[in-house]
Enzyme design. Structure first.
Site, PDB file in Angstrom:
ATOM      1  N   SER A   1      -6.786  -5.877  -5.792  1.00 30.88           N
ATOM      2  CA  SER A   1      -8.104  -6.722  -5.637  1.00 30.88           C
ATOM      3  C   SER A   1      -9.605  -6.330  -5.780  1.00 30.88           C
ATOM      4  O   SER A   1      -8.756  -5.618  -7.295  1.00 30.88           O
ATOM      5  CB  SER A   1      -8.340  -5.762  -3.901  1.00 30.88           C
TER       6      SER A   1
ATOM      7  N   ASP B   1       0.671  -1.443   0.329  1.00 33.51           N
ATOM      8  CA  ASP B   1       0.157  -0.395   0.145  1.00 33.51           C
ATOM      9  C   ASP B   1       1.052   1.048  -0.252  1.00 33.51           C
ATOM     10  O   ASP B   1       1.922   1.085   0.441  1.00 33.51           O
ATOM     11  CB  ASP B   1      -0.897  -0.097   1.604  1.00 33.51           C
TER      12      ASP B   1
ATOM     13  N   ASN C   1     -10.545  -2.862  -6.591  1.00 38.15           N
ATOM     14  CA  ASN C   1      -9.989  -1.911  -7.252  1.00 38.15           C
ATOM     15  C   ASN C   1     -10.450  -1.844  -8.492  1.00 38.15           C
ATOM     16  O   ASN C   1     -10.057  -0.858  -9.295  1.00 38.15           O
ATOM     17  CB  ASN C   1      -8.415  -2.589  -7.211  1.00 38.15           C
TER      18      ASN C   1
END
Length: 245
Positions: A65, A20, A68
């Site tokens: 993900s 992240d 996303n």
């Protein structure tokens, strides 16, 4: 599941990382978010090398993900392109080093060219045993559990499986990470302290390590700090410390 005193100083065999902070890293430098993602790929290369050198046997990286897809289309496209470039550029080197690559997550949303690259990466490295590199791409933990449940339900409907035979082992074998150990250590960069739908089943007894370092700045030193923290943990798996009164 038992533990010995030596386990407290052992290297985690399966490390999972939520990578992240790429966008914030880029914005701090007045650059577009896609630039941060590109720099994040360089961090991936560093950490894959460092993890293997430090004795980690399985590394799972959260790359993209299922949530996303809600990001701007140009950013999603850039992430797909970076995935293709990384695999294409590094496949030969990773194969030579004995790395087995798995791409975990949904496949039906991938573009044909990316699906082809994913299949080639997995096929070309299928016989490697030195190090497992799992890239979670188009992945969601709940989605993975749903797909596993659907697979088991189909086996029951076909008469190949009795519902009473479904246990932890069978469910684990229906997951994208079948055959791999559960997560020992989960790391999240950028200061956020949540797991964001990542490896929900596999991380049931994982230790967690959160760092303020943004992913493009993550390196061997930062990985070492996370591993050092892990070695200080007392993993009891629901039990009590043998030395407790």
């Amino acid at each position: 599941m038992s533990e010995t005193a030596s386990d407290r100083t052992s290297v985690p065999q399966h490390v999972a990382i939520i990578m992240d902070g790429n966008g914030r890293w880029a914005q701090q430098r007045g650059r577009p978010r896609t630039f941060g993602h590109s720099k994040g790929v360089e961090a991936v290369r560093r950490v894959v090398e460092a993890a293997g050198d430090r004795g980690v046997r399985t590394l799972t990286l959260f790359s993209f993900s299922t949530e996303n897809w809600n990001r701007p289309a140009d950013e999603v496209g850039a992430l797909f392109e970076l995935m293709k470039r990384y695999v294409a550029a590094d496949l030969a080197s990773l194969k030579k080093k004995g790395v087995r690559i798995r791409i975990i997550g949904r496949r039906d949303d991938l573009t044909p060219d990316l699906a082809e690259i994913v299949t080639k990466a997995e096929t070309d490295t299928a016989e490697n045993t030195d190090f497992n590199l799992n890239i979670a791409f188009n992945y969601g933990g709940r989605d993975e559990l749903i797909r596993a449940a659907q697979s088991l339900a189909e086996a029951v409907r076909a008469g190949d499986l009795n519902p009473s035979d479904i246990d932890e082992g069978r469910l684990s074998a229906a997951l994208d990470t079948a055959g791999l150990p559960d997560v020992d250590l989960m790391i999240r960069t950028s200061g956020e302290q949540r797991i964001s739908n990542f490896l929900l089943w596999q991380a049931a007894y994982a230790e967690f390590y959160f760092t303020d370092v943004l992913w493009p700045d993550f390196d061997d030193v930062e990985l070492g700090r996370a591993l050092d923290s892990f070695q200080q943990r007392d993993r009891r798996y629901g039990g009590v410390d043998a030395g407790a009164a």
